[in-house]
Motif scaffolding. Structure first.
Motif, PDB file in Angstrom:
ATOM      1  N   TYR A 167       0.828  -1.213   0.000  1.00  0.00           N
ATOM      2  CA  TYR A 167       0.000   0.000   0.000  1.00  0.00           C
ATOM      3  C   TYR A 167       0.867   1.270   0.000  1.00  0.00           C
ATOM      4  O   TYR A 167       0.394   2.346   0.330  1.00  0.00           O
ATOM      5  CB  TYR A 167      -0.960  -0.025   1.203  1.00  0.00           C
ATOM      6  CG  TYR A 167      -1.799  -1.289   1.209  1.00  0.00           C
ATOM      7  CD1 TYR A 167      -2.909  -1.402   0.377  1.00  0.00           C
ATOM      8  CD2 TYR A 167      -1.435  -2.387   1.984  1.00  0.00           C
ATOM      9  CE1 TYR A 167      -3.648  -2.578   0.337  1.00  0.00           C
ATOM     10  CE2 TYR A 167      -2.171  -3.563   1.951  1.00  0.00           C
ATOM     11  CZ  TYR A 167      -3.268  -3.648   1.133  1.00  0.00           C
ATOM     12  OH  TYR A 167      -4.003  -4.813   1.081  1.00  0.00           O
ATOM     13  N   ALA A 197      -0.488   4.168  -2.089  1.00  0.00           N
ATOM     14  CA  ALA A 197      -1.627   4.862  -1.460  1.00  0.00           C
ATOM     15  C   ALA A 197      -1.132   5.789  -0.343  1.00  0.00           C
ATOM     16  O   ALA A 197      -1.635   6.906  -0.170  1.00  0.00           O
ATOM     17  CB  ALA A 197      -2.609   3.838  -0.906  1.00  0.00           C
ATOM     18  N   GLU A 238       0.337   8.874  -2.009  1.00  0.00           N
ATOM     19  CA  GLU A 238      -0.736   9.712  -2.550  1.00  0.00           C
ATOM     20  C   GLU A 238      -1.363  10.544  -1.416  1.00  0.00           C
ATOM     21  O   GLU A 238      -1.612  11.757  -1.573  1.00  0.00           O
ATOM     22  CB  GLU A 238      -1.788   8.784  -3.176  1.00  0.00           C
ATOM     23  CG  GLU A 238      -2.662   9.381  -4.242  1.00  0.00           C
ATOM     24  CD  GLU A 238      -1.928  10.229  -5.257  1.00  0.00           C
ATOM     25  OE1 GLU A 238      -0.864   9.812  -5.734  1.00  0.00           O
ATOM     26  OE2 GLU A 238      -2.431  11.343  -5.562  1.00  0.00           O
ATOM     27  N   ALA A 266      -8.836   3.995   0.541  1.00  0.00           N
ATOM     28  CA  ALA A 266      -8.151   3.305  -0.562  1.00  0.00           C
ATOM     29  C   ALA A 266      -7.806   1.866  -0.153  1.00  0.00           C
ATOM     30  O   ALA A 266      -7.921   0.934  -0.959  1.00  0.00           O
ATOM     31  CB  ALA A 266      -6.895   4.070  -0.953  1.00  0.00           C
ATOM     32  N   GLY A 325     -10.258   0.052  -2.360  1.00  0.00           N
ATOM     33  CA  GLY A 325      -9.455   0.136  -3.582  1.00  0.00           C
ATOM     34  C   GLY A 325      -9.338   1.582  -4.058  1.00  0.00           C
ATOM     35  O   GLY A 325      -9.988   2.487  -3.516  1.00  0.00           O
ATOM     36  N   ASP A 326      -8.526   1.750  -5.117  1.00  0.00           N
ATOM     37  CA  ASP A 326      -8.304   3.109  -5.650  1.00  0.00           C
ATOM     38  C   ASP A 326      -9.542   3.629  -6.354  1.00  0.00           C
ATOM     39  O   ASP A 326     -10.407   2.863  -6.743  1.00  0.00           O
ATOM     40  CB  ASP A 326      -7.188   3.060  -6.710  1.00  0.00           C
ATOM     41  CG  ASP A 326      -5.854   2.774  -6.065  1.00  0.00           C
ATOM     42  OD1 ASP A 326      -5.724   3.059  -4.868  1.00  0.00           O
ATOM     43  OD2 ASP A 326      -4.964   2.239  -6.763  1.00  0.00           O
ATOM     44  N   VAL A 340     -15.630  10.332  -0.709  1.00  0.00           N
ATOM     45  CA  VAL A 340     -14.707  10.096   0.421  1.00  0.00           C
ATOM     46  C   VAL A 340     -14.976  11.127   1.519  1.00  0.00           C
ATOM     47  O   VAL A 340     -15.065  10.797   2.706  1.00  0.00           O
ATOM     48  CB  VAL A 340     -13.227  10.175  -0.032  1.00  0.00           C
ATOM     49  CG1 VAL A 340     -12.285  10.067   1.162  1.00  0.00           C
ATOM     50  CG2 VAL A 340     -12.919   9.091  -1.047  1.00  0.00           C
ATOM     51  N   GLU A 382      -3.869  -4.303  -8.714  1.00  0.00           N
ATOM     52  CA  GLU A 382      -3.599  -3.487  -7.520  1.00  0.00           C
ATOM     53  C   GLU A 382      -3.732  -4.381  -6.272  1.00  0.00           C
ATOM     54  O   GLU A 382      -4.371  -5.438  -6.347  1.00  0.00           O
ATOM     55  CB  GLU A 382      -4.610  -2.328  -7.452  1.00  0.00           C
ATOM     56  CG  GLU A 382      -6.044  -2.784  -7.467  1.00  0.00           C
ATOM     57  CD  GLU A 382      -7.034  -1.673  -7.143  1.00  0.00           C
ATOM     58  OE1 GLU A 382      -6.859  -0.988  -6.137  1.00  0.00           O
ATOM     59  OE2 GLU A 382      -7.992  -1.517  -7.896  1.00  0.00           O
ATOM     60  N   ALA A 405      -8.061  -5.021  -1.715  1.00  0.00           N
ATOM     61  CA  ALA A 405      -8.667  -4.121  -0.737  1.00  0.00           C
ATOM     62  C   ALA A 405      -9.237  -4.977   0.391  1.00  0.00           C
ATOM     63  O   ALA A 405      -9.506  -6.167   0.185  1.00  0.00           O
ATOM     64  CB  ALA A 405      -9.765  -3.322  -1.426  1.00  0.00           C
TER      65      ALA A 405
END
Ligand code: HEM
Length: 503
Positions: free
Chosen positions: A107, A110, A113, A157, A161-162, A169, A235, A238
Motif C-alpha cells: 500500500y 496509497a 498519494e 483506498a 481500492g483506488d 470520500v 492493484e 482491498a
C-alpha cells in the motif's frame, strides 16, 4: 416512571416513598455490574497476557458499539464480537491479509498519494493565511482537519481500492465522524437494549439513520468490488475483497445441529458468507479504528514537536542525514534506521495513549485471581491507559516528555510493544495498543503510518507555535478516544530547499 409521575395522596406517601426507594435500589443493584480498576502494569501483564488468567482473559463487556447495538447483539464487527469462532476467523482474515506486516509495503503508493494530498493541503492553507485578505495570524494552519482527511482517504483506498470519488470520500469521512461523536450516547443501550430502545427512541432513530447513511455509501462500493474481474498482479487487494472471499461459521445451523445431538453432523461445521450488514460494520470499524486513533496520535506528536523545538530540530537532522535531499519522500525502507523518530513516536504513545481504556469482562471459563481472591464471572475489569503509562515502577519521571528514555545510546531501554501481544516473554512496560489476545491488530500499520507521516511532515515544514490564545494547548479531552482538547493549529514554514516534488 409511573411512581415518579403519579401523585399519591398524603396518607400513602410514606409507604409509596419506601416502595419506590427499594424498587429503585433493587434496580440499581441489578443494573450495576461489579467492576475493578487495574492501575499497575505488572498486574495488567499478569491478567491480560499470562498468569492466573492464562492469557484467556479475552472478552469485553457487552458492547455499545453501533454494530453490536444495531445488530441486536449479533455482532457485526470484530471489536464487539465475543471471543469465539466468528471472532477468530474475522481477526485472522484481517491480520493475515491487509494488516500483515510483510504485506503493508503493497500500500506504499496509497500512502504516498495521501502524503501528497496532505502536504499540498497544508501548503495551501499556509499560503491562504499569509495572503493580504487573510486577517488571521501569519502562516497559522488548522492542521488537525488536514491530517484527519488524509488518514481517512488512505484508509478508504485500503478498504475499497483506488478511485473512489473524492466527494464521496469526504461525505464518508463526515458520516464516520458523526458516528464516533455519537458513541458516548450509546452507553444507554449496553444493558437492557430492548427497553432502552423504547425509552431513548430518538437516539435509536438517530443511530439507525447514521447507519443507513453509511449503507447508502458503502454498499454500492462493495457490490462494485464483488462484480469486478480480478487479475493476478492487479492493484493490492482491498479489505473488502478479503471480506467478500471470507467464509465464517454458520452459528444458527451449527448450534441447531449440536442441540439435536446428531453425532454425524457434530463435527461438521457449516460455513456462510458475510451478510451486507456485517460487511458494512466491518468496513466502518476498519475506517474508524484506522483513522481516529492514528490522526489523534499524529496531532499529539506534532503538538509536542511544536512545543519542543530542540527535539524537532534533532529529528530533522536525523532525517536529513538519512535521506537524499532530492528524494521525493522519506520512504518506508528508511524508517527502521531512524532511531530518534521511533523514540519520539514511542514517547507520544506512552504519554498520550489515544485509546482511553482497555476493557475486559471475566467470563465463566476464566479463572481470575486478583490479590489472592477469585474474581467472579461477569466482573468488568478496566485498565486506564493513562495511569498505566505513568507507573513509577516502570519509568523515571513518568510525567516528563523525554524520547531519550527509549534510546539505547543514551542509556535508555529497548522497549518492545510485542510484549503486550504475548510474544518474546519480555516484561510489558506499556500497552497503548492493549494487550493479550484482543491486542490491537492494527499495531504494525499504526506504527508505520505514524513514523512515515511524522518524518515527512518534519522534512517538509518547520512547525512553530502561535502566540497568545492560538498557542498549542496540550490538555487532553477524554472521550471514546483521548484527543487534544483544542485541535492542533501551528505556524508552518516550508523547509529550505523543499517544496517539493511532492506537491
Ligand atoms: C495509534 C493507533 C492505534 C491505537 C493507539 C489503537 C489502540 C487500540 C486498543 C487499545 C485496542 C483494544 C485492545 C485490547 O482490548 O486489548 C484496539 C483494538 C482494535 N484496533 Fe486499534 N489502535 C490503533 C490503530 C488501529 C488501526 C490502524 C487499526 C486497523 C485499521 C485498528 C483496529 C483495531 C481493531 C479491529 C481492534 C479490535 C480487536 C479485537 O477485538 O480483537 N487499530 N486498538
Amino acid at each position: 416512571v409511573f411512581l415518579r409521575h403519579s401523585s399519591p395522596s398524603k396518607a400513602v406517601l410514606p409507604v409509596y416513598t419506601r416502595v419506590a426507594g427499594s424498587v429503585r435500589s433493587a434496580l440499581a443493584r441489578w443494573l450495576r455490574q461489579p467492576a475493578i480498576v487495574i492501575r499497575d502494569r505488572a498486574t495488567a501483564h499478569r491478567l491480560l497476557v499470562r498468569g492466573s488468567a492464562g492469557g484467556a482473559f479475552s472478552d469485553r463487556p457487552p458492547s455499545m458499539a453501533p454494530s453490536a447495538v444495531l445488530s441486536h447483539r449479533r455482532f457485526h464487527n470484530l471489536t464487539s464480537a465475543p471471543y469465539g469462532p466468528f471472532w477468530r476467523v474475522t481477526r485472522r482474515n484481517l491480520t493475515s491479509e491487509v494488516l500483515h506486516p510483510l504485506r503493508l509495503h503493497r500500500y506504499a503508493a496509497a500512502r504516498r498519494e495521501a502524503l501528497r494530498g496532505l502536504v499540498s493541503d497544508l501548503g495551501r492553507h499556509q499560503c491562504a493565511s499569509d495572503g493580504p485578505d487573510a486577517g488571521g495570524p501569519l502562516g497559522l494552519v488548522l492542521a488537525a482537519e488536514s491530517i484527519r482527511a488524509a488518514m481517512f482517504g488512505l484508509l478508504v483506498a485500503m478498504c475499497f481500492g483506488d478511485g473512489v470519488d473524492p466527494g464521496l470520500v469526504s461525505a464518508m469521512a463526515d458520516a464516520q465522524h458523526d458516528l464516533v461523536q455519537f458513541f458516548p450516547e450509546l452507553r444507554v443501550f449496553a444493558r437492557l437494549p430492548g427497553v432502552a430502545r423504547l425509552i431513548h427512541w430518538k437516539r435509536w432513530g438517530k443511530l439507525v439513520a447514521l447507519r443507513r447513511r453509511q449503507e447508502e455509501m458503502y454498499l454500492p462500493l462493495i457490490h462494485a468490488r464483488r462484480g469486478r474481474q480480478r487479475q493476478p498482479g492487479d492493484e493490492p487487494p482491498a479489505y473488502v475483497d478479503t471480506l467478500i472471499d471470507l467464509r465464517v461459521p454458520d452459528d444458527n445451523y451449527n448450534n441447531g445441529n449440536r442441540r439435536n445431538n446428531n453425532t454425524s453432523t457434530q463435527k461438521r461445521t457449516r460455513q456462510r458468507k458475510l451478510t451486507d450488514g456485517e460487511m458494512v460494520g466491518m468496513c466502518s470499524e476498519f475506517l474508524g479504528a484506522g483513522t481516529e486513533t492514528v490522526a489523534a496520535a499524529l496531532q499529539w506528536t506534532m503538538a509536542n514537536l511544536v512545543k519542543r523545538p530542540q527535539i524537532q530540530d534533532s529529528l530533522r537532522r536525523e532525517i536529513d542525514a538519512a535521506v537524499d535531499s532530492n528524494a521525493e519522500e522519506v520512504s518506508d525502507e528508511v524508517l527502521p534506521k531512524l532511531e530518534y523518530l521511533n523514540a519520539v513516536v514511542m514517547e507520544v504513545l506512552r504519554l498520550y495513549p489515544t485509546a482511553t481504556l482497555v476493557l475486559r469482562q471475566v467470563s465463566k471459563e476464566d479463572d481470575v485471581v486478583h490479590n489472592g481472591r477469585r474474581v467472579p464471572a461477569g466482573t468488568n475489569v478496566m485498565f486506564p491507559l493513562e495511569s498505566l503509562a505513568k507507573d513509577e515502577t516502570a519509568w523515571d519521571e513518568p510525567g516528563e516528555f523525554r524520547p531519550e528514555r527509549f534510546l539505547a545510546c543514551e542509556g535508555g531501554e529497548s522497549v518492545s510493544l510485542e510484549a503486550a501481544a504475548g510474544c518474546g516473554g519480555e516484561v510489558m512496560k506499556m500497552m497503548p495498543f492493549g494487550a493479550g489476545r484482543r491486542v490491537c491488530p492494527g499495531m504494525g500499520m499504526a506504527m508505520l503510518h505514524m513514523g512515515y507521516y511524522v518524518a515527512n511532515l518534519v522534512r517538509e515544514f518547520e512547525w512553530k507555535d502561535a502566540e497568545g490564545e492560538m498557542a498549542v494547548d496540550l490538555r487532553p479531552h477524554f472521550g471514546f478516544f483521548t484527543v487534544m482538547k483544542r485541535p492542533l493549529r501551528a505556524r508552518l514554514v516550508p523547509c529550505q530547499g523543499r517544496h517539493t516534488s511532492l506537491v
